[in-house]
Write a protein that holds these residues in place. Structure first.
Motif, PDB file in Angstrom:
ATOM      1  N   VAL A  68     -44.503  87.578  98.040  1.00 28.80           N
ATOM      2  CA  VAL A  68     -44.992  88.491  97.005  1.00 28.80           C
ATOM      3  C   VAL A  68     -46.391  88.966  97.367  1.00 28.80           C
ATOM      4  O   VAL A  68     -47.277  88.150  97.661  1.00 28.80           O
ATOM      5  N   ALA A  69     -46.575  90.265  97.331  1.00 27.80           N
ATOM      6  CA  ALA A  69     -47.885  90.836  97.628  1.00 27.80           C
ATOM      7  C   ALA A  69     -48.842  90.554  96.477  1.00 27.80           C
ATOM      8  O   ALA A  69     -48.447  90.554  95.309  1.00 27.80           O
ATOM      9  N   LEU A  70     -50.120  90.312  96.801  1.00 27.72           N
ATOM     10  CA  LEU A  70     -51.105  89.967  95.788  1.00 27.72           C
ATOM     11  C   LEU A  70     -51.242  91.016  94.692  1.00 27.72           C
ATOM     12  O   LEU A  70     -51.408  90.668  93.514  1.00 27.72           O
ATOM     13  N   PRO A  71     -51.180  92.296  95.020  1.00 27.29           N
ATOM     14  CA  PRO A  71     -51.332  93.299  93.946  1.00 27.29           C
ATOM     15  C   PRO A  71     -50.225  93.232  92.886  1.00 27.29           C
ATOM     16  O   PRO A  71     -50.383  93.782  91.807  1.00 27.29           O
ATOM     17  N   MET A  72     -49.116  92.540  93.189  1.00 21.91           N
ATOM     18  CA  MET A  72     -48.014  92.465  92.228  1.00 21.91           C
ATOM     19  C   MET A  72     -48.261  91.424  91.128  1.00 21.91           C
ATOM     20  O   MET A  72     -47.567  91.407  90.110  1.00 21.91           O
ATOM     21  N   LEU A  73     -49.275  90.584  91.330  1.00 19.41           N
ATOM     22  CA  LEU A  73     -49.441  89.477  90.395  1.00 19.41           C
ATOM     23  C   LEU A  73     -49.801  89.938  88.995  1.00 19.41           C
ATOM     24  O   LEU A  73     -49.343  89.368  87.994  1.00 19.41           O
ATOM     25  N   SER A  93     -35.518  87.964  89.774  1.00 14.22           N
ATOM     26  CA  SER A  93     -34.377  87.914  90.682  1.00 14.22           C
ATOM     27  C   SER A  93     -33.819  89.312  90.891  1.00 14.22           C
ATOM     28  O   SER A  93     -33.737  90.111  89.950  1.00 14.22           O
ATOM     29  N   SER A  94     -33.483  89.569  92.128  1.00 17.23           N
ATOM     30  CA  SER A  94     -32.799  90.831  92.446  1.00 17.23           C
ATOM     31  C   SER A  94     -31.307  90.586  92.652  1.00 17.23           C
ATOM     32  O   SER A  94     -30.546  91.522  92.884  1.00 17.23           O
ATOM     33  N   ARG A  95     -30.905  89.301  92.551  1.00 20.02           N
ATOM     34  CA  ARG A  95     -29.517  88.930  92.755  1.00 20.02           C
ATOM     35  C   ARG A  95     -28.691  89.340  91.534  1.00 20.02           C
ATOM     36  O   ARG A  95     -29.061  89.072  90.394  1.00 20.02           O
ATOM     37  N   LYS A  96     -27.607  89.972  91.759  1.00 14.51           N
ATOM     38  CA  LYS A  96     -26.707  90.334  90.666  1.00 14.51           C
ATOM     39  C   LYS A  96     -25.755  89.176  90.401  1.00 14.51           C
ATOM     40  O   LYS A  96     -24.986  88.802  91.257  1.00 14.51           O
ATOM     41  N   ARG A  97     -25.847  88.632  89.198  1.00  9.10           N
ATOM     42  CA  ARG A  97     -24.971  87.532  88.832  1.00  9.10           C
ATOM     43  C   ARG A  97     -23.543  88.038  88.651  1.00  9.10           C
ATOM     44  O   ARG A  97     -23.317  89.122  88.165  1.00  9.10           O
ATOM     45  N   LYS A  98     -22.600  87.196  88.999  1.00 11.02           N
ATOM     46  CA  LYS A  98     -21.206  87.484  88.695  1.00 11.02           C
ATOM     47  C   LYS A  98     -20.894  86.870  87.328  1.00 11.02           C
ATOM     48  O   LYS A  98     -20.540  85.699  87.221  1.00 11.02           O
ATOM     49  N   ASP A 117     -34.080  80.733  94.156  1.00 12.30           N
ATOM     50  CA  ASP A 117     -34.507  81.722  95.160  1.00 12.30           C
ATOM     51  C   ASP A 117     -35.615  82.634  94.655  1.00 12.30           C
ATOM     52  O   ASP A 117     -36.075  83.519  95.376  1.00 12.30           O
ATOM     53  N   SER A 118     -36.067  82.449  93.407  1.00 11.46           N
ATOM     54  CA  SER A 118     -37.114  83.303  92.845  1.00 11.46           C
ATOM     55  C   SER A 118     -38.444  83.047  93.546  1.00 11.46           C
ATOM     56  O   SER A 118     -38.817  81.885  93.785  1.00 11.46           O
ATOM     57  N   PRO A 119     -39.229  84.131  93.873  1.00 14.37           N
ATOM     58  CA  PRO A 119     -40.519  83.934  94.544  1.00 14.37           C
ATOM     59  C   PRO A 119     -41.644  83.623  93.575  1.00 14.37           C
ATOM     60  O   PRO A 119     -42.773  83.372  94.008  1.00 14.37           O
ATOM     61  N   THR A 164     -41.448  94.312  93.901  1.00 10.52           N
ATOM     62  CA  THR A 164     -40.582  93.989  95.037  1.00 10.52           C
ATOM     63  C   THR A 164     -41.110  92.741  95.715  1.00 10.52           C
ATOM     64  O   THR A 164     -42.278  92.382  95.598  1.00 10.52           O
ATOM     65  N   TRP A 165     -40.233  92.094  96.465  1.00 10.75           N
ATOM     66  CA  TRP A 165     -40.600  90.883  97.194  1.00 10.75           C
ATOM     67  C   TRP A 165     -39.635  90.700  98.350  1.00 10.75           C
ATOM     68  O   TRP A 165     -38.568  91.331  98.407  1.00 10.75           O
ATOM     69  N   LYS A 166     -40.039  89.862  99.250  1.00 11.43           N
ATOM     70  CA  LYS A 166     -39.205  89.590 100.413  1.00 11.43           C
ATOM     71  C   LYS A 166     -38.130  88.571 100.045  1.00 11.43           C
ATOM     72  O   LYS A 166     -38.357  87.669  99.240  1.00 11.43           O
ATOM     73  N   ASP A 167     -36.975  88.736 100.690  1.00 10.45           N
ATOM     74  CA  ASP A 167     -35.913  87.755 100.474  1.00 10.45           C
ATOM     75  C   ASP A 167     -36.254  86.441 101.161  1.00 10.45           C
ATOM     76  O   ASP A 167     -36.986  86.404 102.161  1.00 10.45           O
TER      77      ASP A 167
END
Length: 1016
Positions: A68-73, A93-98, A117-119, A164-167
């Motif tokens: 996570v980029a610092l400006p996102m905090l 989370s960017s994961r789409k739950r089923k 998996d959350s950052p 946004t964040w890295k996976d």
């Protein structure tokens, strides 16, 4: 470490990059990225905990700075500030739950990957204090924290934010580390003991307790089925297994026997696990079907111990879960019933499973785990598929779901259903779906319910609610029937039948709930309600309870849960010096039931705690081996110590079906059933009796077992549960055979001689009294009943003969005392109320007599003796038209003797119903023996019809009739009709002299006297 700036949110950053440097920002704005505590790869849990303890901010943002980029905090902090639930930790989370149906997570077993998996994780500091952050759990700090918090039942919410964040580069599963590697190392290295009371080791200890729960669960899963081989066949198992066969025949052959079992009412039970046991026994071709049943039952009991551990863990963490398991395992009544009670144990476990999963279903709301739904459905199926009382779970789920919804949206908002329409729809749909599927799963092995799926389960519940057949029991030293128990029976049995460690913990936790606000939660209320409401309901409905507390075994786990929570709090929130004391107290109290189980195996369930002095203090005051468990051990001793092979033998017992199974391979053995107090009138060589239905007086005074012929007793704490004996004399049996042949003098002589050497035989004293009464010697009968009652003060047959003998001797006080003793044991006995009424009737107390006749008919409307006596009372008081009804009922029941027919004929005569009178008198002329009584009725009818010539003729035929009061009165009426008033007056006076209570004669005399005065 530098002093932390006090802001509303403290950022704790984690990086795997050893060269990572925080940038220096020069800005006038307060940005979260200006105040970051940095933790690097390899961070240990202690370092993470120290950081948390030094943070002054209320909320923590734990962020993966590599993703996570610092400006996102700041954007994350602002989004968190808009959330409403401060008891949640939020993640992105960017994961789409089923999600099935929009809210059901179909992933069954693994932890929620969207969370692990959350950052970033944001929430209250107190929630993060529950986490374990060591890199030995997971190299990624956030994954370790999020995984451990999920296991600590912390609630999570999704943070809606446009960042946004890295996976995550690698995916791991820390389950093995969490449940085994870390706690095993923590325990075996000794750190568990050295940091036992340190706050810093709380999460590690919790993992260790969970590991111990897992190990203990595996132990009970194998140990309980193995040890079940030692336990006897319960009192219900024969009929239960037979009914299971009927159920299988229903499905395989179309046989309808399972739909209606009027003798046992077993068609009203679900019998789900009993059917499973029968199927397994058939599949493996088991020689001993009861051994298979016991293994199945033990597995269900083991499941209950595992489930209470899970609910305890949800309630108060790993320690609470472990203590819950230990307390239930060392609850002798629950453990003992888990070996052979396939009625109450499956119901109790189903009830527990359902309650646990009701709670778990809403733990992750607005997402619901499919496995939790399945668990709730199976819990309902197991409970309702065993007993219709499982219907209780339906309003339970509605209540819990409704209360959860109110807490979810807020008390001030819950009625705004349109505003929260989605929540309302989801909660209602979830409840309806679980109940619908659970209901139909519960009836798939229940033929009676399948016959009418939407009504017969309710029919079953109503039948059991109104079930009023009483069984003899002992409570607080009083012999009584199970349908006359006092209102405090159930709560008292729970208090004295549960281990003292549970009772103390339960009462202690009630104080915690009252004075510690945070302990009163939806979960604690629901657990308490699941315990209290069934007890309240059986008291309110005056339900028929027997067999100790076995019908309420299903609430005992919830008492255990509250107790476990108390002991958990005492071991966690107490001052450090007191914690050691609490450990000693807990272990010491737990030792008490453990000792009982070890010493008295396999009669574990014969248990009372120290509040009543243990088993020794309760023996004779309460039921002990009411389920016939000890018979097996008695039979085992008999086979090992008695030379019974190669010769025909007869063994008498109070549970023939069980002994027939134990001796199924011994064709030379004949099993004879007898009640304990009828045994000497049967032919047998040996006896094997359980202490069921033995009188309290005999139990407490060492009169069970009898010393003569005694061979062996199965003891618990040195007190006999089962007795094995040998017959030493046949004189008693031979006397009874003479009685059956009506050779009373020979039978009496033989018994009198026998009783000189066997004065303790209360049964034979009673038999002798009956013989004396039969031959018309009430004085001797009364003497013999006194001897019988000296040894067994509540022997019903002896009390009955005593009352009748005293009545014949006009000893009304003695007669009343005997009947009162009978009613003290069974206050719904129609026959006893009839006898009470007969005594009052003989005394001339017609009002009291009629009251008791009405009570007799209330409990048995077909009691022909009471009906006839009621008719007699009404007839004697001149209510002839009312007397006709009870007499006619006796006639319709085909139980009318000549006396009843004569009484009915008189009533017909008195009300001028000459048509029916002729029918009765015609029958009596042909078959009756009391011609004089019949002629009196016919004479009265002729007088009433003014057929005086016929009356005079009949009077001439009655010249030889004894002049009793009624006959003289009838002659007076004839004289009056002929105009001979002086003679009529003389005869009326004579009738009164013969019977001063002859009302009709008194009235006639008054009439004639007034007439003479008028003439004067």
């Amino acid at each position: 470490m530098e002093e932390v700036v006090n802001k509303s949110i403290q950022v704790i950053g984690f990086t795997r990059n050893a060269d990572f440097q925080l940038p220096v920002l020069n800005t006038d704005k307060e940005l979260l990225q200006e105040n970051i505590i940095l933790l690097r790869v390899g961070c240990q849990h202690e370092e993470f905990l120290n950081v948390l303890q030094q943070v002054r901010a209320e909320d923590i943002m734990l962020v993966d700075l590599d993703r996570v980029a610092l400006p996102m905090l700041n954007a994350l902090g602002q989004a968190y500030g808009k959330t409403e639930r401060k008891d949640h930790i939020y993640y992105v989370s960017s994961r789409k739950r089923k999600l099935w149906l929009g809210f059901v997570d179909t992933v069954l077993w693994r932890s929620d990957r969207s969370i692990t998996d959350s950052p970033v994780l944001i929430g209250n500091k107190s929630l993060f204090m529950k986490a374990y952050a060591g890199n030995d759990l997971d190299g990624n700090l956030l994954r370790a924290v999020s995984y451990s918090l999920q296991k600590a039942f912390v609630k999570f919410g999704t943070l809606e934010v446009s960042v946004t964040w890295k996976d995550l580069e690698n995916v791991s599963n820390p389950a093995m580390n969490y449940f085994w590697k870390i706690p095993f190392r923590f325990l075996t290295t000794g750190r568990f003991f050295t940091t036992l009371f340190d706050v810093s080791g709380r999460s590690l200890r919790d993992m260790t307790y969970r590991m111990l729960m897992l190990l203990f669960g595996l132990f009970v899963f194998f140990y309980m089925p193995y040890i079940s081989k030692d336990y006897g066949i319960s009192g219900d198992e024969f009929v239960d297994h037979r009914h299971s066969g009927y159920v299988l025949d229903f499905f395989t052959k179309g046989d309808k026997a399972a739909l209606n079992q009027p003798q046992t009412a077993l068609h009203l039970y679900g019998n789900s696990m009993q059917v499973v046991a029968a199927v397994v026994a058939n599949m493996i071709g088991a020689d001993d079907v009861y051994a298979v049943r016991h293994v199945v039952c033990a597995l269900v009991g083991a499941l209950g111990i595992i489930m209470i551990g899970l609910l305890g863990m949800r309630f108060g963490g790993g320690l609470c879960g472990l203590i819950s398991m230990l307390l239930l395992f060392f609850s002798p009544r629950f453990f003992g019933h888990s070996m052979n009670n396939l009625k109450d144990i499956p119901f109790a476990v189903g009830y527990l499973v359902a309650i646990f999963y009701f709670v778990r279903m809403f733990d992750r709301y607005p997402v619901v785990k499919l496995r939790h739904m399945i668990g709730a459905m199976l819990g309902i199926a197991l409970a309702l598929g065993t007993r219709s009382g499982g219907l209780l779970l339906f309003p339970y789920l509605l209540m819990y779901g409704g209360l959860f919804y109110i807490l979810w949206v807020g008390f001030k908002e819950f009625y705004k259903f349109m505003k929260y329409r989605k929540d309302v729809e989801n909660v209602l749909f979830l409840i309806i779906l679980v109940l619908f599927v659970g209901y139909f799963l519960s009836i798939i092995t229940w033929p009676f319910a399948l016959a009418r799926p939407f009504t017969n389960v309710v029919v079953s519940l109503k039948e059991f609610t109104n079930y009023n057949i009483g069984l003899r029991t002992i409570f607080e030293g009083e012999q009584m029937m199970s349908n006359m128990l006092p209102v405090h029976y159930a709560p008292k049995y729970l208090m004295i039948g549960s281990p003292l460690v549970v009772v103390i913990g339960f009462i202690g936790y009630l104080f915690f709930m009252a004075f510690r606000k945070k302990e009163f939660s939806l979960l604690s209320f629901f657990i308490l309600f699941s315990l209290v409401f069934p007890v309240f309901w059986v008291i309110y409905q005056k339900s028929n309870l027997y067999g100790g507390i076995r019908h309420l075994l299903f609430v005992m786990p919830f008492m255990v849960l509250l107790a476990a929570r108390f002991w958990t709090l005492m071991l966690s929130v107490s001052p450090k010096y007191l914690k050691g004391v609490m450990v000693v107290v807990l272990v010491g109290l737990l030792f008490l039931p453990a000792r009982h189980m070890a010493v008295n195996h396999p009669n574990d369930y014969v248990y009372f705690n120290e509040l009543v002095g243990g088993l020794r203090g309760a023996y004779g005051d309460y039921e002990t081996d009411y389920y016939y468990n000890s018979l097996k051990k008695g039979v085992d001793w008999f086979k090992e110590n008695v030379d019974y092979k190669g010769r025909p033998l007869r063994i008498v017992t109070n549970h023939s079906a069980n002994l027939q199974h134990y001796f199924r391979k011994d064709t030379n053995i004949t099993i004879v059933y007898s009640r304990y107090y009828d045994k000497f009138s049967k032919e047998w060589n040996y006896m094997i009796f359980d202490n069921v239905y033995i009188n309290s007086f005999q139990l407490k005074n060492g009169l069970f077992p009898v010393k003569e012929g005694f061979l062996y007793s199965v003891d618990a704490d040195g007190l006999p549960m089962c007795v094995v004996g040998e017959r030493t004399s046949r004189d008693d049996y031979e006397a009874i055979k003479l009685e059956e042949q009506k050779k009373y003098p020979e039978a009496i002589a033989k018994l009198e001689n026998y009783l000189k050497d066997h004065p303790w035989n209360e049964e034979m004293w009673m038999r002798l009294s009956r013989m004396y009464y039969t031959i018309g010697k009430p004085e001797e009968a009364l003497r013999c009943t006194g001897e019988s009652l000296k040894w067994q003060p509540q022997l019903m047959d002896a009390l009955n003969i005593r009352a009748l003998s005293a009545l014949d001797l006009k000893k009304f006080t003695t007669a009343h005392q005997a009947v009162d003793a009978m009613l003290a044991q069974n206050d719904v006995a129609s026959s006893s109320y009839y006898l009470k009424g007969l005594i009052y009737y003989t005394e001339g107390k017609d009002k009291e007599a009629l009251d008791n006749v009405n009570k007799a008919l209330r409990y048995n409307g077909g009691n022909v003796q009471a009906l006839a006596l009621g008719g007699d009372i009404l007839r004697r008081n001149g209510s002839y038209s009312k007397a006709i009804e009870p007499y006619e009922k006796v006639v319709r029941a085909k139980r009318a003797d000549e006396r009843v027919l004569l009484s009915l004929a008189e009533c017909y005569c008195r009300v001028n119903n000459y048509k029916l009178l002729e029918q009765i008198t015609s029958l009596l002329r042909e078959q009756g023996r009391d011609k004089e009584a019949l002629q009196k009725i016919e004479l009265r009818a002729l007088i009433q019809q003014k057929r005086m010539e016929d009356a005079e003729k009949l009077l001439k035929q009655m010249n030889g009739v004894k002049e009793d009061s009624e006959f003289v009165l009838l002659r007076a009426l004839c004289e009056l009709a002929a105009g001979r008033r002086a003679t009529a007056t003389e005869m009326a006076q004579k009738a009164i002299e013969l019977d001063p209570k002859n009302r009709e004669a008194i009235e006639l005399q008054r009439f004639l006297s007034k007439e003479m005065e008028i003439r004067k």
